[in-house]
Design a protein around this motif. Structure first.
Motif, PDB file in Angstrom:
ATOM      1  N   LEU A  57       0.878  -1.164   0.000  1.00 43.63           N
ATOM      2  CA  LEU A  57       0.000   0.000   0.000  1.00 43.63           C
ATOM      3  C   LEU A  57       0.918   1.217   0.000  1.00 43.63           C
ATOM      4  O   LEU A  57       1.701   1.408   0.932  1.00 43.63           O
ATOM      5  N   ILE A  58       0.829   2.022  -1.053  1.00 43.01           N
ATOM      6  CA  ILE A  58       1.665   3.214  -1.218  1.00 43.01           C
ATOM      7  C   ILE A  58       0.789   4.434  -0.971  1.00 43.01           C
ATOM      8  O   ILE A  58      -0.328   4.514  -1.494  1.00 43.01           O
ATOM      9  N   ALA A  59       1.286   5.382  -0.176  1.00 41.98           N
ATOM     10  CA  ALA A  59       0.478   6.555   0.161  1.00 41.98           C
ATOM     11  C   ALA A  59       1.352   7.799   0.248  1.00 41.98           C
ATOM     12  O   ALA A  59       2.582   7.727   0.181  1.00 41.98           O
ATOM     13  N   GLY A  60       0.677   8.910   0.428  1.00 45.85           N
ATOM     14  CA  GLY A  60       1.351  10.196   0.586  1.00 45.85           C
ATOM     15  C   GLY A  60       1.627  10.496   2.046  1.00 45.85           C
ATOM     16  O   GLY A  60       2.150   9.668   2.780  1.00 45.85           O
ATOM     17  N   THR A  61       1.227  11.674   2.471  1.00 47.68           N
ATOM     18  CA  THR A  61       1.505  12.123   3.837  1.00 47.68           C
ATOM     19  C   THR A  61       0.396  11.743   4.798  1.00 47.68           C
ATOM     20  O   THR A  61      -0.752  11.533   4.412  1.00 47.68           O
ATOM     21  N   ASN A  80      -3.482  -9.233   3.218  1.00 43.47           N
ATOM     22  CA  ASN A  80      -2.257  -9.600   2.520  1.00 43.47           C
ATOM     23  C   ASN A  80      -1.472  -8.385   2.040  1.00 43.47           C
ATOM     24  O   ASN A  80      -0.733  -8.455   1.061  1.00 43.47           O
ATOM     25  N   THR A  81      -1.638  -7.260   2.742  1.00 43.97           N
ATOM     26  CA  THR A  81      -0.803  -6.093   2.509  1.00 43.97           C
ATOM     27  C   THR A  81       0.555  -6.400   3.127  1.00 43.97           C
ATOM     28  O   THR A  81       0.645  -6.654   4.330  1.00 43.97           O
ATOM     29  N   LYS A  82       1.591  -6.408   2.322  1.00 41.57           N
ATOM     30  CA  LYS A  82       2.927  -6.799   2.771  1.00 41.57           C
ATOM     31  C   LYS A  82       3.630  -5.701   3.559  1.00 41.57           C
ATOM     32  O   LYS A  82       4.456  -5.976   4.424  1.00 41.57           O
ATOM     33  N   ALA A  83       3.339  -4.433   3.236  1.00 38.27           N
ATOM     34  CA  ALA A  83       3.918  -3.285   3.922  1.00 38.27           C
ATOM     35  C   ALA A  83       3.170  -2.038   3.467  1.00 38.27           C
ATOM     36  O   ALA A  83       2.527  -2.043   2.410  1.00 38.27           O
ATOM     37  N   THR A 100       1.853  -4.766  15.723  1.00 39.78           N
ATOM     38  CA  THR A 100       1.057  -5.862  15.173  1.00 39.78           C
ATOM     39  C   THR A 100       1.799  -6.646  14.091  1.00 39.78           C
ATOM     40  O   THR A 100       1.294  -7.645  13.596  1.00 39.78           O
ATOM     41  N   GLY A 101       2.989  -6.179  13.703  1.00 38.70           N
ATOM     42  CA  GLY A 101       3.804  -6.911  12.738  1.00 38.70           C
ATOM     43  C   GLY A 101       3.668  -6.465  11.295  1.00 38.70           C
ATOM     44  O   GLY A 101       4.065  -7.187  10.384  1.00 38.70           O
ATOM     45  N   LEU A 102       3.131  -5.256  11.068  1.00 37.51           N
ATOM     46  CA  LEU A 102       3.001  -4.725   9.709  1.00 37.51           C
ATOM     47  C   LEU A 102       4.183  -3.805   9.414  1.00 37.51           C
ATOM     48  O   LEU A 102       4.333  -2.768  10.058  1.00 37.51           O
ATOM     49  N   PRO A 103       5.037  -4.148   8.446  1.00 37.60           N
ATOM     50  CA  PRO A 103       6.148  -3.254   8.106  1.00 37.60           C
ATOM     51  C   PRO A 103       5.638  -1.918   7.561  1.00 37.60           C
ATOM     52  O   PRO A 103       4.707  -1.877   6.747  1.00 37.60           O
ATOM     53  N   VAL A 104       6.257  -0.841   8.035  1.00 39.04           N
ATOM     54  CA  VAL A 104       5.948   0.510   7.563  1.00 39.04           C
ATOM     55  C   VAL A 104       7.250   1.201   7.215  1.00 39.04           C
ATOM     56  O   VAL A 104       8.234   1.100   7.947  1.00 39.04           O
ATOM     57  N   VAL A 105       7.261   1.880   6.071  1.00 42.78           N
ATOM     58  CA  VAL A 105       8.467   2.527   5.569  1.00 42.78           C
ATOM     59  C   VAL A 105       8.120   3.959   5.193  1.00 42.78           C
ATOM     60  O   VAL A 105       7.130   4.205   4.496  1.00 42.78           O
ATOM     61  N   THR A 106       8.961   4.878   5.657  1.00 43.20           N
ATOM     62  CA  THR A 106       8.774   6.290   5.345  1.00 43.20           C
ATOM     63  C   THR A 106       9.765   6.697   4.265  1.00 43.20           C
ATOM     64  O   THR A 106      10.981   6.606   4.455  1.00 43.20           O
ATOM     65  N   LEU A 107       9.229   7.121   3.118  1.00 43.11           N
ATOM     66  CA  LEU A 107      10.062   7.672   2.047  1.00 43.11           C
ATOM     67  C   LEU A 107       9.179   8.434   1.073  1.00 43.11           C
ATOM     68  O   LEU A 107       7.958   8.334   1.107  1.00 43.11           O
ATOM     69  N   ASP A 108       9.825   9.203   0.194  1.00 39.39           N
ATOM     70  CA  ASP A 108       9.088   9.970  -0.811  1.00 39.39           C
ATOM     71  C   ASP A 108       8.554   8.994  -1.860  1.00 39.39           C
ATOM     72  O   ASP A 108       9.317   8.341  -2.561  1.00 39.39           O
ATOM     73  N   THR A 109       7.241   8.895  -1.948  1.00 39.61           N
ATOM     74  CA  THR A 109       6.602   7.914  -2.835  1.00 39.61           C
ATOM     75  C   THR A 109       6.255   8.457  -4.219  1.00 39.61           C
ATOM     76  O   THR A 109       5.600   7.775  -4.995  1.00 39.61           O
ATOM     77  N   ASP A 110       6.701   9.673  -4.526  1.00 40.45           N
ATOM     78  CA  ASP A 110       6.348  10.277  -5.818  1.00 40.45           C
ATOM     79  C   ASP A 110       6.845   9.488  -7.020  1.00 40.45           C
ATOM     80  O   ASP A 110       6.254   9.550  -8.093  1.00 40.45           O
TER      81      ASP A 110
END
Length: 168
Positions: A57-61, A80-83, A100-110
């Motif tokens: 799942l890719i998102a903005g701010t 089944n969202t992997k991150a 809960t075990g869901l990977p989250v990554v902060t970066l510029d998704t543009d």
């Protein structure tokens, strides 16, 4: 840990009611049953697109703003969202995701588009866009958070360590 999946892209300010509508809050405690409703306010087909082979799942701010319900990351895990990869996260969602075990990554998704095939290297701090042949770097999670993710979240970590918060 390296994960490959397709990108499913959304915008800014995705709140927890968009992730799982409050109307389901008391209908079930079964997260797999609730997962079919993940993101349905924004994309009624999210579950059917993501669940067969998994996706990012890719998102903005400000992803995950709103309530502090742990149901939001749990529903994403069970869909089944992997991150989740976003420009920024609401703090409580970020912590709930790790717990809960869901990977989250902060970066510029543009530079990530809907449908791009991605490879996420959590330890290396890089997202490889296999579709475009590019790499995006991010700050890897602190070791304590990476350990919790490796163990499947906080509760799984405590179970694995007989109730002790063991970071060694």
């Amino acid at each position: 840990m390296s994960i490959k999946a397709q990108a499913f892209k959304y915008g800014d300010d995705i709140n927890t009611d968009y992730i799982i509508s409050g109307k389901y809050k008391f209908k079930s405690n079964d997260m797999q049953e609730m997962a079919v409703h993940a993101m349905e306010e924004l994309d009624p087909d999210y579950y059917s697109k993501v669940s067969p082979s998994g996706g990012f799942l890719i998102a903005g701010t400000n992803f995950g703003c709103g309530s502090s319900r742990e149901q939001a990351p749990l529903v994403l895990i069970n869909s089944n969202t992997k991150a989740v990869i976003a420009k920024s996260f609401a703090r409580i969602f970020f912590r709930n995701a790790i717990n809960t075990g869901l990977p989250v990554v902060t970066l510029d998704t543009d530079q990530i588009d809907e449908g791009d095939e991605l490879e996420l290297d959590l330890e290396g701090g890089v997202v490889r866009n296999l579709t475009k042949g590019t790499e995006l770097e991010f700050a890897p999670l602190p070791p304590v958070m990476a350990r919790l993710l490796d163990d499947g979240g906080l509760v799984a970590h405590l179970r694995k360590n007989n109730g002790n918060f063991n970071l060694e």
